[in-house]
Scaffold this active site. Structure first.
Site, PDB file in Angstrom:
ATOM      1  CG  HIS A  56      -0.292   0.019   2.545  1.00  0.00           C
ATOM      2  ND1 HIS A  56       0.338  -0.756   3.005  1.00  0.00           N
ATOM      3  CD2 HIS A  56      -0.569   1.078   3.391  1.00  0.00           C
ATOM      4  CE1 HIS A  56       0.758  -0.310   4.442  1.00  0.00           C
ATOM      5  NE2 HIS A  56       0.170   0.599   4.508  1.00  0.00           N
ATOM      6  CG  HIS A  58       0.000   4.478   4.683  1.00  0.00           C
ATOM      7  ND1 HIS A  58      -0.568   3.625   5.592  1.00  0.00           N
ATOM      8  CD2 HIS A  58      -0.934   5.269   4.226  1.00  0.00           C
ATOM      9  CE1 HIS A  58      -1.998   4.023   5.686  1.00  0.00           C
ATOM     10  NE2 HIS A  58      -1.828   5.120   4.856  1.00  0.00           N
ATOM     11  CG  ASP A  60       4.780   3.197   7.605  1.00  0.00           C
ATOM     12  OD1 ASP A  60       3.838   3.631   6.800  1.00  0.00           O
ATOM     13  OD2 ASP A  60       4.351   2.830   8.655  1.00  0.00           O
ATOM     14  CG  HIS A  61       4.156   0.161   4.398  1.00  0.00           C
ATOM     15  ND1 HIS A  61       3.923  -1.127   4.769  1.00  0.00           N
ATOM     16  CD2 HIS A  61       3.789   0.804   5.442  1.00  0.00           C
ATOM     17  CE1 HIS A  61       3.547  -1.437   5.832  1.00  0.00           C
ATOM     18  NE2 HIS A  61       3.354  -0.058   6.410  1.00  0.00           N
ATOM     19  CG  HIS A 114      -4.053   0.401   6.681  1.00  0.00           C
ATOM     20  ND1 HIS A 114      -4.052   0.755   7.816  1.00  0.00           N
ATOM     21  CD2 HIS A 114      -2.907   0.366   6.030  1.00  0.00           C
ATOM     22  CE1 HIS A 114      -2.724   1.391   8.226  1.00  0.00           C
ATOM     23  NE2 HIS A 114      -1.968   1.468   6.759  1.00  0.00           N
ATOM     24  CG  ASP A 133       0.560  -1.223   7.683  1.00  0.00           C
ATOM     25  OD1 ASP A 133       1.537  -2.189   8.044  1.00  0.00           O
ATOM     26  OD2 ASP A 133       0.625  -0.167   7.691  1.00  0.00           O
ATOM     27  CG  HIS A 171       3.350  -1.396  11.513  1.00  0.00           C
ATOM     28  ND1 HIS A 171       4.471  -0.476  11.849  1.00  0.00           N
ATOM     29  CD2 HIS A 171       2.807  -1.320  10.593  1.00  0.00           C
ATOM     30  CE1 HIS A 171       4.286   0.353  10.720  1.00  0.00           C
ATOM     31  NE2 HIS A 171       3.197  -0.141  10.120  1.00  0.00           N
TER      32      HIS A 171
HETATM   33 ZN   LIG Z   1      -0.015   1.790   6.498  1.00  0.00          ZN
END
Ligand SMILES: [Zn+2]
Length: 255
Positions: A56, A58, A60-61, A114, A133, A171
């Site tokens: 996805h 985001h 942080d990915h 998400h 996530d 995570h």
């Molecule tokens: Zn995420």
């Protein structure tokens, strides 16, 4: 088995994971939270990065994609619905598509909730799922762009995978997730066993993932919204699972 995985931490509590095909040498990073730890992992394993599979959009990915692609010229595979928000995408995929890493083959499962276009990569032959996530160990992602109904449907799709599928998630939240799950199912023996196991893993400086679909079905309250005892525990006995899931998720948001 030709698939090998290597797990490490990125950023604060993101997992980085490499998937390696021993037959061809192909290596994929599942998501790219941060370039440096991925480079270090590649060096450690002496693997060459050929692909980045993105779950996805985001940051942080995806934050490490540009740097990794510049260095390795690797292929970036991303969900079609989110490709515009992800840098340097080479190939887009949607529900039912296949993605190969060397000779390893994944089915793409759309798991929105998400984010609106979140996908999971399921390497059926190797019994591996990379759930980003959507599904965490004893938890699930926050419902940010979708609805609770959408997230519950996505989680059910993952719950239906073979029980011995190993699940890698985005995570390390296991201990906090267990504390929360115990507020709803304090008498769940599988959850109690998992709490003891995770505490030991953390004390021994081991990872708490991968988990398996069977373990999650038994102990993850977010996969258990259609269990009557869970509905009753949140005051919604007899109500639809979607409603129960939404209540459990709302409680976790405030926990
Ligand atoms: Zn995420």
């Amino acid at each position: 088995m030709a698939a090998e995985t290597y797990l490490f931490l990125c950023l604060k509590d993101n997992y980085g994971v490499l998937l390696h095909d021993t037959a061809t040498g192909a290596t994929a990073a599942i998501d790219a939270p941060e370039a440096a730890p991925i480079e270090a992992a590649l060096k450690q394993k002496r693997w060459k990065l050929t692909d980045i599979l993105v779950t996805h959009h985001h940051a942080d990915h995806t934050g490490g994609i540009a740097e990794l692609k510049a260095r390795h010229k690797c292929r970036v595979v991303a969900p079609k619905a989110e490709a515009a928000k992800i840098p340097l995408v080479d190939e887009t995929v949607k529900e039912g598509d296949k993605v190969n890493v060397g000779k390893l083959s994944a089915n793409v499962i759309e798991t929105p909730g998400h984010t609106a276009g979140h996908i999971t990569f399921w390497f059926h032959g190797d019994k591996l799922a990379f759930a980003g996530d959507t599904l965490f160990s004893i938890g699930c992602g926050r419902v940010i762009e979708g609805t609770p109904e959408m997230m519950w449907t996505s989680l059910k799709k993952l719950r239906d995978l073979p029980g011995d599928t190993k699940v890698y998630c985005g995570h390390e939240y296991t201990l906090a997730n267990i504390k929360f799950a115990q507020t709803i199912e304090p008498g769940n023996a599988a959850l109690q066993a998992r709490a003891a196991q995770a505490a030991k893993q953390i004390a021994d400086k081991q990872w708490t993932i991968p988990t398996t679909i069977d373990e999650e079905k038994a102990a993850n309250v977010f996969l258990r919204a259609d269990v009557p005892a869970v509905a009753a525990a949140v005051g919604l006995a007899g109500k639809p699972a979607t409603e129960v899931f939404a209540e459990v998720r709302a409680r976790k948001n405030k926990f």
